[in-house]
Design a protein around this motif. Structure first.
Motif, PDB file in Angstrom:
ATOM      1  N   ASP A 241       0.913  -1.466  -0.478  1.00 23.30           N
ATOM      2  CA  ASP A 241       0.202  -0.008   0.100  1.00 23.30           C
ATOM      3  C   ASP A 241       1.022   1.360  -0.208  1.00 23.30           C
ATOM      4  OD1 ASP A 241      -1.801   2.321   0.433  1.00 23.30           O
ATOM      5  OD2 ASP A 241      -2.343   1.772   2.360  1.00 23.30           O
ATOM      6  N   PRO A 242       1.372   1.759  -1.646  1.00 29.19           N
ATOM      7  CA  PRO A 242       2.395   2.926  -1.113  1.00 29.19           C
ATOM      8  C   PRO A 242       1.833   4.196  -1.113  1.00 29.19           C
ATOM      9  CG  PRO A 242       1.328   1.756  -3.442  1.00 29.19           C
ATOM     10  CD  PRO A 242       0.818   1.145  -2.679  1.00 29.19           C
ATOM     11  N   THR A 243       0.409   4.189   0.207  1.00 26.94           N
ATOM     12  CA  THR A 243       0.099   5.552   0.565  1.00 26.94           C
ATOM     13  C   THR A 243      -0.341   5.166   2.360  1.00 26.94           C
ATOM     14  OG1 THR A 243      -2.801   4.862   0.505  1.00 26.94           O
ATOM     15  CG2 THR A 243      -1.516   6.434  -1.393  1.00 26.94           C
ATOM     16  N   ASP A 244       0.248   3.997   2.753  1.00 23.88           N
ATOM     17  CA  ASP A 244      -0.013   3.503   3.704  1.00 23.88           C
ATOM     18  C   ASP A 244       0.404   4.660   4.552  1.00 23.88           C
ATOM     19  OD1 ASP A 244       1.656   2.466   6.373  1.00 23.88           O
ATOM     20  OD2 ASP A 244       0.138   1.245   5.835  1.00 23.88           O
ATOM     21  N   ARG A 245       0.157   5.900   5.161  1.00 22.30           N
ATOM     22  CA  ARG A 245       0.162   7.058   6.695  1.00 22.30           C
ATOM     23  C   ARG A 245       0.752   6.287   7.402  1.00 22.30           C
ATOM     24  NH1 ARG A 245      -4.122  11.139   6.794  1.00 22.30           N
ATOM     25  NH2 ARG A 245      -5.437  11.077   5.479  1.00 22.30           N
ATOM     26  N   LEU A 246       1.332   5.647   8.319  1.00 22.89           N
ATOM     27  CA  LEU A 246       1.966   5.311   9.292  1.00 22.89           C
ATOM     28  C   LEU A 246       3.501   4.799   8.380  1.00 22.89           C
ATOM     29  CD1 LEU A 246       2.825   4.253  11.986  1.00 22.89           C
ATOM     30  CD2 LEU A 246       2.488   2.386  12.162  1.00 22.89           C
ATOM     31  N   ALA A 247       3.473   3.760   7.723  1.00 14.59           N
ATOM     32  CA  ALA A 247       4.818   4.002   6.765  1.00 14.59           C
ATOM     33  C   ALA A 247       5.415   5.333   6.304  1.00 14.59           C
ATOM     34  CB  ALA A 247       4.734   3.332   5.842  1.00 14.59           C
ATOM     35  N   GLN A 248       4.397   6.108   5.448  1.00 12.61           N
ATOM     36  CA  GLN A 248       4.776   7.085   5.454  1.00 12.61           C
ATOM     37  C   GLN A 248       5.644   8.067   5.692  1.00 12.61           C
ATOM     38  OE1 GLN A 248       5.223   8.372   2.023  1.00 12.61           O
ATOM     39  NE2 GLN A 248       4.829   6.464   0.846  1.00 12.61           N
ATOM     40  N   TRP A 249       4.996   7.850   7.119  1.00  9.05           N
ATOM     41  CA  TRP A 249       5.362   9.368   8.265  1.00  9.05           C
ATOM     42  C   TRP A 249       6.591   8.767   8.788  1.00  9.05           C
ATOM     43  CZ3 TRP A 249       5.705   7.423  13.221  1.00  9.05           C
ATOM     44  CH2 TRP A 249       5.446   8.745  14.288  1.00  9.05           C
ATOM     45  N   LEU A 250       7.130   7.446   8.683  1.00 10.79           N
ATOM     46  CA  LEU A 250       7.924   7.117   9.942  1.00 10.79           C
ATOM     47  C   LEU A 250       9.232   7.453   9.025  1.00 10.79           C
ATOM     48  CD1 LEU A 250       9.143   5.226  11.896  1.00 10.79           C
ATOM     49  CD2 LEU A 250       9.179   3.240  10.725  1.00 10.79           C
ATOM     50  N   LEU A 251       8.900   7.058   7.392  1.00  9.70           N
ATOM     51  CA  LEU A 251       9.687   7.016   6.425  1.00  9.70           C
ATOM     52  C   LEU A 251      10.125   8.367   6.607  1.00  9.70           C
ATOM     53  CD1 LEU A 251      12.018   5.776   4.370  1.00  9.70           C
ATOM     54  CD2 LEU A 251       9.701   6.019   2.618  1.00  9.70           C
ATOM     55  N   GLY A 252       9.278   9.737   6.464  1.00 12.71           N
ATOM     56  CA  GLY A 252       8.970  11.541   6.259  1.00 12.71           C
ATOM     57  C   GLY A 252      10.133  11.497   7.561  1.00 12.71           C
ATOM     58  N   LEU A 253      10.047  10.744   8.779  1.00 12.65           N
ATOM     59  CA  LEU A 253      10.575  11.562   9.873  1.00 12.65           C
ATOM     60  C   LEU A 253      12.305  10.645   9.133  1.00 12.65           C
ATOM     61  CD1 LEU A 253       9.072  10.277  13.175  1.00 12.65           C
ATOM     62  CD2 LEU A 253       8.676  12.739  12.347  1.00 12.65           C
ATOM     63  N   ALA A 254      12.262   9.667   9.191  1.00 12.72           N
ATOM     64  CA  ALA A 254      13.488   8.510   9.270  1.00 12.72           C
ATOM     65  C   ALA A 254      14.743   9.995   7.706  1.00 12.72           C
ATOM     66  CB  ALA A 254      13.614   7.988   8.312  1.00 12.72           C
ATOM     67  N   GLN A 255      13.695  10.809   6.751  1.00 11.00           N
ATOM     68  CA  GLN A 255      14.730  11.913   5.644  1.00 11.00           C
ATOM     69  C   GLN A 255      15.300  13.041   6.359  1.00 11.00           C
ATOM     70  OE1 GLN A 255      11.125  10.560   2.766  1.00 11.00           O
ATOM     71  NE2 GLN A 255      12.582   9.554   1.878  1.00 11.00           N
ATOM     72  N   HIS A 256      14.787  13.416   7.935  1.00  9.28           N
ATOM     73  CA  HIS A 256      14.730  14.442   7.790  1.00  9.28           C
ATOM     74  C   HIS A 256      15.031  14.179   9.201  1.00  9.28           C
ATOM     75  CE1 HIS A 256      10.733  15.733   5.295  1.00  9.28           C
ATOM     76  NE2 HIS A 256      12.215  16.514   5.657  1.00  9.28           N
ATOM     77  N   PHE A 257      15.587  12.850   9.544  1.00  8.72           N
ATOM     78  CA  PHE A 257      16.751  13.005  10.140  1.00  8.72           C
ATOM     79  C   PHE A 257      18.270  12.935  10.271  1.00  8.72           C
ATOM     80  CE2 PHE A 257      18.663  10.142  13.925  1.00  8.72           C
ATOM     81  CZ  PHE A 257      18.623  11.367  14.724  1.00  8.72           C
ATOM     82  N   SER A 258      18.828  14.498   9.964  1.00  3.31           N
ATOM     83  CA  SER A 258      19.498  15.064   9.434  1.00  3.31           C
ATOM     84  C   SER A 258      20.699  15.119  10.765  1.00  3.31           C
ATOM     85  CB  SER A 258      19.737  16.506   9.585  1.00  3.31           C
ATOM     86  OG  SER A 258      19.297  17.071  10.890  1.00  3.31           O
ATOM     87  N   ILE A 259      22.513  15.297  10.468  1.00  2.00           N
ATOM     88  CA  ILE A 259      23.064  15.302  11.506  1.00  2.00           C
ATOM     89  C   ILE A 259      23.000  16.759  12.592  1.00  2.00           C
ATOM     90  CG2 ILE A 259      25.773  15.594  11.744  1.00  2.00           C
ATOM     91  CD1 ILE A 259      26.166  14.533   8.955  1.00  2.00           C
ATOM     92  N   ALA A 260      21.998  17.191  12.528  1.00  3.29           N
ATOM     93  CA  ALA A 260      22.315  18.060  13.021  1.00  3.29           C
ATOM     94  C   ALA A 260      21.332  17.612  14.540  1.00  3.29           C
ATOM     95  CB  ALA A 260      21.412  18.628  12.787  1.00  3.29           C
ATOM     96  N   THR A 261      19.899  17.268  13.695  1.00  2.00           N
ATOM     97  CA  THR A 261      19.017  16.609  14.661  1.00  2.00           C
ATOM     98  C   THR A 261      20.081  15.110  15.255  1.00  2.00           C
ATOM     99  OG1 THR A 261      17.456  16.858  12.660  1.00  2.00           O
ATOM    100  CG2 THR A 261      16.424  15.108  14.844  1.00  2.00           C
ATOM    101  N   GLN A 262      20.549  14.463  14.862  1.00  2.00           N
ATOM    102  CA  GLN A 262      20.898  13.770  15.578  1.00  2.00           C
ATOM    103  C   GLN A 262      21.973  14.031  16.639  1.00  2.00           C
ATOM    104  OE1 GLN A 262      23.957  11.134  12.976  1.00  2.00           O
ATOM    105  NE2 GLN A 262      24.651   9.150  14.626  1.00  2.00           N
TER     106      GLN A 262
END
Length: 179
Positions: A74-95
């Protein structure tokens, strides 16, 4: 009255006055909250060190691995999209922020918790000021990213501040005036 009846009457304890019972319950809640703070601090210390040590790309790789099957189904799965979005914005500065925040928060918290457990008088106001400082930092972080976690931590810290203040007042009342 027989000796047996008199003995039973003497064995009965007087009911605890409401104020004393309230203070005893608040003291138990205080001790529980300080114990929770110590456990949270230990887990924050371990987490902060772990966050600092993981390679920056690992979070995105892990999120992709965790969500791959679901997004194929399901390419529109909200939880999976949300988790992936969080990971994509997990920068070195955030880390770096989270690693420093967790390790610093844990170290300071463990120091004040130790002072409270040892009933060191100055630790009570110091703990309150430390927690107020954490709340200010948490509010600042909330304004940046609206993290619900920051709000929940702040609410818990406010409750603990009240418990520390109450415990400090009781301790001072029992000790009498300072000389």
């Amino acid at each position: 009255m027989s000796n047996h009846t008199a003995a039973r009457t003497e064995e009965r304890e007087e009911p605890e006055p409401p104020r004393k019972r309230r203070n005893r319950v608040l003291h138990e809640v205080f001790e529980l909250s300080i114990g929770l703070k110590a456990l949270f601090a230990a887990s924050e210390l371990i987490s902060g060190i772990g966050i600092y040590l993981i390679p920056s790309g690992w979070v995105l790789s892990a999120a992709r691995w965790l969500t791959a099957k679901e997004l194929i189904e399901d390419p529109t799965d909200r939880l999976a999209q949300w988790l992936l979005g969080l990971a994509q914005h997990f920068s070195i500065a955030t880390q770096d922020f989270w690693a420093a925040y967790l390790v610093g928060h844990a170290a300071v918290k463990l120091a004040v918790v130790a002072g409270l457990l040892l009933r060191i008088r100055w630790a009570y106001p110091a703990s309150i000021w430390v927690l107020v400082g954490f709340i200010v930092c948490q509010a600042d972080r909330w304004f940046q990213d609206q993290s619900v976690t920051m709000i929940l931590l702040s609410i818990f810290d406010l409750v603990v501040i009240w418990l520390i203040w109450h415990e400090y007042r009781e301790m001072k009342a029992k000790a009498g005036p300072e000389t």
